[in-house]
Design a protein around this motif. Sequence first.
Motif, PDB file in Angstrom:
ATOM      1  N   VAL A  26      -3.810  -9.500   9.652  1.00  0.00           N
ATOM      2  CA  VAL A  26      -4.132  -8.119   9.299  1.00  0.00           C
ATOM      3  C   VAL A  26      -2.857  -7.438   8.809  1.00  0.00           C
ATOM      4  O   VAL A  26      -1.814  -7.523   9.469  1.00  0.00           O
ATOM      5  CB  VAL A  26      -4.717  -7.332  10.497  1.00  0.00           C
ATOM      6  CG1 VAL A  26      -4.979  -5.873  10.118  1.00  0.00           C
ATOM      7  CG2 VAL A  26      -5.992  -7.995  11.009  1.00  0.00           C
ATOM      8  N   VAL A  27      -2.966  -6.766   7.669  1.00  0.00           N
ATOM      9  CA  VAL A  27      -1.874  -5.961   7.142  1.00  0.00           C
ATOM     10  C   VAL A  27      -2.323  -4.506   7.227  1.00  0.00           C
ATOM     11  O   VAL A  27      -3.377  -4.150   6.683  1.00  0.00           O
ATOM     12  CB  VAL A  27      -1.534  -6.322   5.678  1.00  0.00           C
ATOM     13  CG1 VAL A  27      -0.422  -5.423   5.154  1.00  0.00           C
ATOM     14  CG2 VAL A  27      -1.171  -7.793   5.553  1.00  0.00           C
ATOM     15  N   ILE A  28      -1.543  -3.688   7.923  1.00  0.00           N
ATOM     16  CA  ILE A  28      -1.821  -2.253   8.030  1.00  0.00           C
ATOM     17  C   ILE A  28      -0.757  -1.556   7.191  1.00  0.00           C
ATOM     18  O   ILE A  28       0.392  -1.399   7.627  1.00  0.00           O
ATOM     19  CB  ILE A  28      -1.796  -1.771   9.492  1.00  0.00           C
ATOM     20  CG1 ILE A  28      -2.722  -2.626  10.350  1.00  0.00           C
ATOM     21  CG2 ILE A  28      -2.190  -0.288   9.569  1.00  0.00           C
ATOM     22  CD1 ILE A  28      -2.579  -2.392  11.847  1.00  0.00           C
ATOM     23  N   LYS A  29      -1.141  -1.183   5.985  1.00  0.00           N
ATOM     24  CA  LYS A  29      -0.159  -0.673   5.022  1.00  0.00           C
ATOM     25  C   LYS A  29       0.540   0.598   5.489  1.00  0.00           C
ATOM     26  O   LYS A  29       1.759   0.696   5.375  1.00  0.00           O
ATOM     27  CB  LYS A  29      -0.828  -0.454   3.664  1.00  0.00           C
ATOM     28  CG  LYS A  29      -1.181  -1.759   2.973  1.00  0.00           C
ATOM     29  CD  LYS A  29      -2.042  -1.604   1.734  1.00  0.00           C
ATOM     30  CE  LYS A  29      -1.628  -0.528   0.780  1.00  0.00           C
ATOM     31  NZ  LYS A  29      -2.434  -0.495  -0.445  1.00  0.00           N
ATOM     32  N   ARG A  64       1.360  -1.937  -6.515  1.00  0.00           N
ATOM     33  CA  ARG A  64       0.652  -1.559  -5.300  1.00  0.00           C
ATOM     34  C   ARG A  64       0.166  -2.810  -4.580  1.00  0.00           C
ATOM     35  O   ARG A  64      -0.147  -3.813  -5.206  1.00  0.00           O
ATOM     36  CB  ARG A  64      -0.560  -0.694  -5.633  1.00  0.00           C
ATOM     37  CG  ARG A  64      -0.192   0.632  -6.241  1.00  0.00           C
ATOM     38  CD  ARG A  64      -1.435   1.384  -6.620  1.00  0.00           C
ATOM     39  NE  ARG A  64      -1.083   2.681  -7.191  1.00  0.00           N
ATOM     40  CZ  ARG A  64      -1.882   3.385  -7.956  1.00  0.00           C
ATOM     41  NH1 ARG A  64      -3.091   2.933  -8.248  1.00  0.00           N
ATOM     42  NH2 ARG A  64      -1.488   4.536  -8.421  1.00  0.00           N
ATOM     43  N   THR A  65       0.074  -2.724  -3.271  1.00  0.00           N
ATOM     44  CA  THR A  65      -0.475  -3.807  -2.461  1.00  0.00           C
ATOM     45  C   THR A  65      -1.993  -3.618  -2.395  1.00  0.00           C
ATOM     46  O   THR A  65      -2.463  -2.508  -2.156  1.00  0.00           O
ATOM     47  CB  THR A  65       0.145  -3.783  -1.052  1.00  0.00           C
ATOM     48  OG1 THR A  65       1.569  -3.915  -1.183  1.00  0.00           O
ATOM     49  CG2 THR A  65      -0.387  -4.905  -0.178  1.00  0.00           C
ATOM     50  N   PRO A  66      -2.755  -4.699  -2.622  1.00  0.00           N
ATOM     51  CA  PRO A  66      -4.221  -4.553  -2.610  1.00  0.00           C
ATOM     52  C   PRO A  66      -4.758  -4.235  -1.220  1.00  0.00           C
ATOM     53  O   PRO A  66      -4.019  -4.295  -0.234  1.00  0.00           O
ATOM     54  CB  PRO A  66      -4.714  -5.921  -3.086  1.00  0.00           C
ATOM     55  CG  PRO A  66      -3.623  -6.861  -2.762  1.00  0.00           C
ATOM     56  CD  PRO A  66      -2.340  -6.076  -2.861  1.00  0.00           C
ATOM     57  N   GLU A  67      -6.030  -3.902  -1.174  1.00  0.00           N
ATOM     58  CA  GLU A  67      -6.743  -3.661   0.077  1.00  0.00           C
ATOM     59  C   GLU A  67      -8.062  -4.405   0.006  1.00  0.00           C
ATOM     60  O   GLU A  67      -8.729  -4.386  -1.025  1.00  0.00           O
ATOM     61  CB  GLU A  67      -6.985  -2.168   0.291  1.00  0.00           C
ATOM     62  CG  GLU A  67      -5.691  -1.392   0.440  1.00  0.00           C
ATOM     63  CD  GLU A  67      -5.861   0.123   0.342  1.00  0.00           C
ATOM     64  OE1 GLU A  67      -7.010   0.625   0.323  1.00  0.00           O
ATOM     65  OE2 GLU A  67      -4.823   0.807   0.273  1.00  0.00           O
ATOM     66  N   GLY A  68      -8.409  -5.072   1.075  1.00  0.00           N
ATOM     67  CA  GLY A  68      -9.669  -5.808   1.103  1.00  0.00           C
ATOM     68  C   GLY A  68      -9.573  -7.051   1.953  1.00  0.00           C
ATOM     69  O   GLY A  68      -8.629  -7.218   2.732  1.00  0.00           O
ATOM     70  N   ILE A 158      -5.597  -3.361   5.036  1.00  0.00           N
ATOM     71  CA  ILE A 158      -6.189  -2.030   5.162  1.00  0.00           C
ATOM     72  C   ILE A 158      -5.144  -0.957   4.871  1.00  0.00           C
ATOM     73  O   ILE A 158      -3.948  -1.206   4.987  1.00  0.00           O
ATOM     74  CB  ILE A 158      -6.818  -1.816   6.556  1.00  0.00           C
ATOM     75  CG1 ILE A 158      -5.781  -1.987   7.663  1.00  0.00           C
ATOM     76  CG2 ILE A 158      -7.982  -2.771   6.759  1.00  0.00           C
ATOM     77  CD1 ILE A 158      -6.307  -1.707   9.069  1.00  0.00           C
ATOM     78  N   PRO A 159      -5.632   0.228   4.476  1.00  0.00           N
ATOM     79  CA  PRO A 159      -4.675   1.309   4.168  1.00  0.00           C
ATOM     80  C   PRO A 159      -3.836   1.653   5.365  1.00  0.00           C
ATOM     81  O   PRO A 159      -2.713   1.870   5.377  1.00  0.00           O
ATOM     82  CB  PRO A 159      -5.553   2.509   3.792  1.00  0.00           C
ATOM     83  CG  PRO A 159      -6.896   1.960   3.503  1.00  0.00           C
ATOM     84  CD  PRO A 159      -7.001   0.658   4.258  1.00  0.00           C
TER      85      PRO A 159
END
Length: 159
Positions: A26-29, A64-68, A158-159
């Motif tokens: 999980v990436v939490i931007k 930008r880093t994607p989300e999904g 995720i954002p």
Amino acid sequence: MLGALLGLFVSSAAHASGTIQADKVVVIKNEKRLLFLRNGEILKSYKVSIGRNPGRRVRRGDNRTPEGLYVIDRRNPRSSYYKALHISYPNASDVRIARKLGVSPGEEVLIHGLPEGFEDLGASHADLNWTRGCIAVSNEEMDEIWQLVADGTPVKIIP
């Protein structure tokens, strides 16, 4: 049958070496956090650098880093950065959004270490968002991550 035997061998080797692999990333931007989970429990957490521009990636070159939802689909031990895990961007939703806008979604989104010449920055590299949309960690952290996650592991950004 061969696949099952190979899976058993890889699983046994990981267990014998004491390496427990994550089953989800999980990436939490907005927290600049990269989490590796196993059965819902956090195994490791890293502070990261992400794309230099805020928001969700919609086209090639927007930094930008994607989300999904994605997966780690391959690895490159000889990347121009110190090791790289490729994330399966773009997904179907990313392609639809880019098509609507008449742009290319791009393709190379990675979890990677530092570029040559910047190794001494270590974890302080994460003080700034400097990537073109990737998720960056220190080289020492990348060595840990390399062992912690297998190809095919789901990635949620995720954002």
